[in-house]
Design a protein around this motif. Structure first.
Motif, PDB file in Angstrom:
ATOM      1  N   CYS A   1      35.004  33.168  48.194  1.00  0.00           N
ATOM      2  CA  CYS A   1      35.018  31.195  47.865  1.00  0.00           C
ATOM      3  C   CYS A   1      35.909  30.851  48.552  1.00  0.00           C
ATOM      4  O   CYS A   1      36.110  30.226  48.950  1.00  0.00           O
ATOM      5  CB  CYS A   1      35.794  31.680  46.120  1.00  0.00           C
ATOM      6  SG  CYS A   1      36.976  31.697  46.262  1.00  0.00           S
ATOM      7  N   LEU A   2      36.989  31.894  49.050  1.00  0.00           N
ATOM      8  CA  LEU A   2      38.304  31.404  49.753  1.00  0.00           C
ATOM      9  C   LEU A   2      38.710  29.901  49.562  1.00  0.00           C
ATOM     10  O   LEU A   2      39.330  29.264  50.435  1.00  0.00           O
ATOM     11  CB  LEU A   2      37.346  31.196  51.471  1.00  0.00           C
ATOM     12  CG  LEU A   2      37.044  32.520  51.844  1.00  0.00           C
ATOM     13  CD1 LEU A   2      36.480  32.161  53.969  1.00  0.00           C
ATOM     14  CD2 LEU A   2      38.175  33.232  51.910  1.00  0.00           C
ATOM     15  N   MET A   3      38.633  29.965  48.233  1.00  0.00           N
ATOM     16  CA  MET A   3      39.583  29.011  47.244  1.00  0.00           C
ATOM     17  C   MET A   3      39.966  29.079  46.060  1.00  0.00           C
ATOM     18  O   MET A   3      40.593  28.638  45.544  1.00  0.00           O
ATOM     19  CB  MET A   3      38.956  27.591  46.740  1.00  0.00           C
ATOM     20  CG  MET A   3      37.200  27.856  46.480  1.00  0.00           C
ATOM     21  SD  MET A   3      36.456  26.327  45.979  1.00  0.00           S
ATOM     22  CE  MET A   3      35.216  26.644  48.112  1.00  0.00           C
ATOM     23  N   GLY A   4      40.081  30.577  46.172  1.00  0.00           N
ATOM     24  CA  GLY A   4      41.544  31.219  45.069  1.00  0.00           C
ATOM     25  C   GLY A   4      40.436  31.454  43.810  1.00  0.00           C
ATOM     26  O   GLY A   4      41.459  31.690  42.892  1.00  0.00           O
ATOM     27  N   VAL A   5      39.488  31.811  43.910  1.00  0.00           N
ATOM     28  CA  VAL A   5      38.385  31.604  42.481  1.00  0.00           C
ATOM     29  C   VAL A   5      38.030  33.022  42.184  1.00  0.00           C
ATOM     30  O   VAL A   5      38.412  32.950  40.586  1.00  0.00           O
ATOM     31  CB  VAL A   5      37.748  30.602  42.846  1.00  0.00           C
ATOM     32  CG1 VAL A   5      37.406  30.510  41.193  1.00  0.00           C
ATOM     33  CG2 VAL A   5      38.320  28.654  42.585  1.00  0.00           C
ATOM     34  N   CYS A   6      37.453  33.650  43.406  1.00  0.00           N
ATOM     35  CA  CYS A   6      36.831  35.052  42.774  1.00  0.00           C
ATOM     36  C   CYS A   6      37.598  36.032  43.242  1.00  0.00           C
ATOM     37  O   CYS A   6      36.743  36.911  42.430  1.00  0.00           O
ATOM     38  CB  CYS A   6      35.762  34.713  43.798  1.00  0.00           C
ATOM     39  SG  CYS A   6      36.077  35.497  45.762  1.00  0.00           S
ATOM     40  N   PHE A   7      38.710  35.953  43.505  1.00  0.00           N
ATOM     41  CA  PHE A   7      39.506  37.139  43.473  1.00  0.00           C
ATOM     42  C   PHE A   7      38.864  38.769  44.271  1.00  0.00           C
ATOM     43  O   PHE A   7      39.238  39.433  44.390  1.00  0.00           O
ATOM     44  CB  PHE A   7      39.839  37.536  42.265  1.00  0.00           C
ATOM     45  CG  PHE A   7      41.089  36.320  41.146  1.00  0.00           C
ATOM     46  CD1 PHE A   7      40.860  35.652  41.159  1.00  0.00           C
ATOM     47  CD2 PHE A   7      42.803  36.947  41.577  1.00  0.00           C
ATOM     48  CE1 PHE A   7      41.990  34.477  40.099  1.00  0.00           C
ATOM     49  CE2 PHE A   7      43.292  36.031  40.068  1.00  0.00           C
ATOM     50  CZ  PHE A   7      43.046  34.986  40.979  1.00  0.00           C
TER      51      PHE A   7
END
Lengths: 468, 98
Positions: free
Chosen positions: B56-62
């Motif tokens: 995701c590159l937005m801090g969501v998927c880890f």
């Protein structure tokens, strides 16, 4: 704006704390600053702009032509924020917000607790999960992810790049790839074709909006420059000899294979609810957008006293509405804190409320056009629904049937869905819908996955060092 | 692989991943710098040791979790690249004594 270097520089209390520096958070901060409130804006990123204007203050892409005018329009918001009388802590995480409006904020390995009289949560959106077989393989990422790389680092995927899915962002990013000189090898569209009877009543509002003008020319540009495959179903991604293999059917025909180095998936965005949920705000199921959103009034006031929501975190409605909702939430905070009376608040917010209503009507067509199909929302039986704990859809269905687990919170006991590193961010929606389908009830009738602080990992040392 | 558009400039920063020297640019997230350096696999999963890279590159998927300067489970997509960072991939579940 005063940029704080560390949590030590935070005041112990603020009139208003805002979480998130996207369009909603920025416009809330600017508005609140004008009323003389002491304001703190906390954001996880290192620069203002949120996801939509990610990297705007320092983007390496100086030419406006690649990212397009809508992206660069965010510069005015960021400039307004720079001139505002507010504290700004970047690269920081609000890992807990309680109902007494204490915020627990961590940055660079140190956390502090502060208090605020009012809080605005502008936590934005995340990409909707796209649970197909193979979506966890390296080389597969969200379209939004690839766009982040372009915005902040000027990086673009090389080789054969396939975009898969549906939604405005998919078209926008395809156009940006074309403008950057690296058009996608193919676009596999999973958009369903809604009946004309459903679309026609929604057309007048849509056609009168900027969405129509911008959207239609965007789609035309992309169609001219890249190969588009429509009515795609039965997607699966495997590892091939030289990269990834995407298997799919188009229009119900026999399976076809496309080879690529990068597969970029997208089927819309949904509110990022983790902090909102852990603060105790009530959420409701939105069937049109097939996701949850917090219950809020016109001013963003949530079910928790003193906590408001704004922007796409309050329900997906795009950047312009996000900025308007941010202003409204700040006006309401100014009113609650006695800086303006109710009549002044209503006068100041009237134009924004009217514009938001008009925009919502225009967007209904987009919601219908790009609502992902049930098959893609819930995924194929063998697709990993929970990426972290590696649980497939068929396993979830089996356990729901065998155990009568009534919702995601009970399912955790059996399968750990939602208990891995992402804490349900990427599976909660899918799990919710699968359980609802198995039980034959609406997803809104199921208690959603509970979210508990800390909403992101902090070290035990950081927690122990808190001065409470 | 990812290529950097020619107009993208920025100071070059050096760091290491799994002992290998890599270079990124100022303004890169750690994840962006790793991807630009040709790193596709950031970690393997706890349940099955399956390879993962950022989704995701937005801090969501880890899925971009890495160890940075000795601290595990850092989201590479949310950390700005800094000169001299020592980054290691995380593999499967920790064993006793590790």
């Amino acid at each position: 704006m005063r940029r704080l270097g560390a949590v030590d520089e935070l005041a112990a209390t603020y009139d208003l704390a805002i979480v998130g520096a996207g369009p909603a958070g920025l416009s809330a901060a600017v508005t609140a600053g004008q009323f003389g409130l002491s304001v703190l804006l906390v954001d996880e990123k290192t620069a203002p702009g949120g996801q939509i204007y990610h990297g705007i203050a320092a983007s390496p892409l100086k030419r406006g032509s690649i990212l397009g005018p809508d992206y660069w329009s965010g510069a005015a918001l960021v400039e307004g924020f720079a001139a505002a009388d507010v504290d700004y802590l970047a690269g920081a995480m609000v890992w807990q917000l309680d109902q007494d409006r204490h915020l627990y904020i961590g940055a660079d390995g140190k956390s502090r607790r502060i208090a605020a009289q009012a809080v605005i949560l502008a936590t934005g959106a995340q990409e909707r999960p796209f649970p197909i077989e193979g979506w966890t393989r390296p080389g597969v990422m969200g379209v939004g992810a690839a766009q982040m790389l372009l915005k902040s680092s000027g990086l673009i995927a090389e080789g054969r790049v396939v975009l898969v899915g549906a939604g405005p962002l998919l078209w926008l990013f395809a156009a940006q790839m074309i403008a950057a000189g690296s058009p996608p090898s193919a676009i596999l569209s999973t958009a369903a074709t809604p009946s004309l009877g459903r679309l026609i009543p929604l057309l007048p509002s849509f056609l009168a909006s900027a969405y129509a003008r911008k959207g239609l020319s965007l789609v035309q540009r992309v169609r001219r420059a890249s190969r588009l495959v429509s009515s795609v179903t039965d997607l699966r991604i495997e590892t091939g000899e030289s990269g990834l293999k995407i298997a799919y059917r188009a229009g119900g025909q026999a399976e076809r294979i496309f080879e690529a180095e990068h597969v970029l998936l997208h089927q819309g965005v949904v509110p990022n609810l983790n902090l909102i949920r852990s603060a105790g705000c009530t959420i409701a199921w939105d069937d049109a957008q097939a996701c949850w959103h917090p219950i809020a009034d016109d001013w963003g006031a949530s079910s928790v006293e003193g906590i408001a929501v704004a922007g796409d975190g309050a329900g997906i409605q795009g950047a312009e509405t996000a900025a308007r909702r941010g202003r409204l939430a700040a006006l309401d905070a100014a009113c609650r804190l006695g800086r303006i009376d109710g009549a002044a608040r209503d006068r100041a917010g009237a134009e924004d409320i009217a514009a938001i209503g008009k925009d919502a009507k225009a967007r209904r067509l987009l919601d219908v056009l790009y609502r992902p199909t049930a098959a893609f929302r819930m995924g194929s039986p063998k697709a990993l629904v929970c990426r972290c704990e590696e649980v497939t859809g068929e396993r979830i269905r089996q356990v729901v049937r065998e155990t009568k687990a009534v919702g995601p919170n009970q399912l955790k006991t059996y399968l750990r869905c939602g208990m891995g590193p992402c804490q349900g961010r990427f599976c909660a929606l899918t799990v919710n819908e699968i359980i609802a389908e198995e039980r034959g009830i609406s997803p809104g009738k199921i208690e959603p996955m509970r979210v508990r602080p800390p909403i992101k990992p902090i070290t035990v040392a950081e927690f122990a060092a808190l001065d409470l | 692989m990812f290529k950097r558009l020619s107009e993208a400039s920025g100071r070059v920063l050096s760091f290491t991943f799994d002992g290998q020297p890599l270079e990124g640019r100022e303004g890169d997230s750690l994840a962006a710098a790793l991807l630009a350096g040709g790193v596709g696999v950031f970690r393997t999963t706890v349940p099955s040791d399956a390879s993962r890279g950022p989704y995701c590159l937005m801090g969501v998927c880890f899925d971009c979790l890495v160890e940075v300067d000795g601290v595990a489970n850092r989201q590479a997509c949310m950390i700005p690249l800094r000169e001299g960072m020592c980054v290691t991939p995380q593999r499967r579940a920790r064993q006793l004594g590790e």
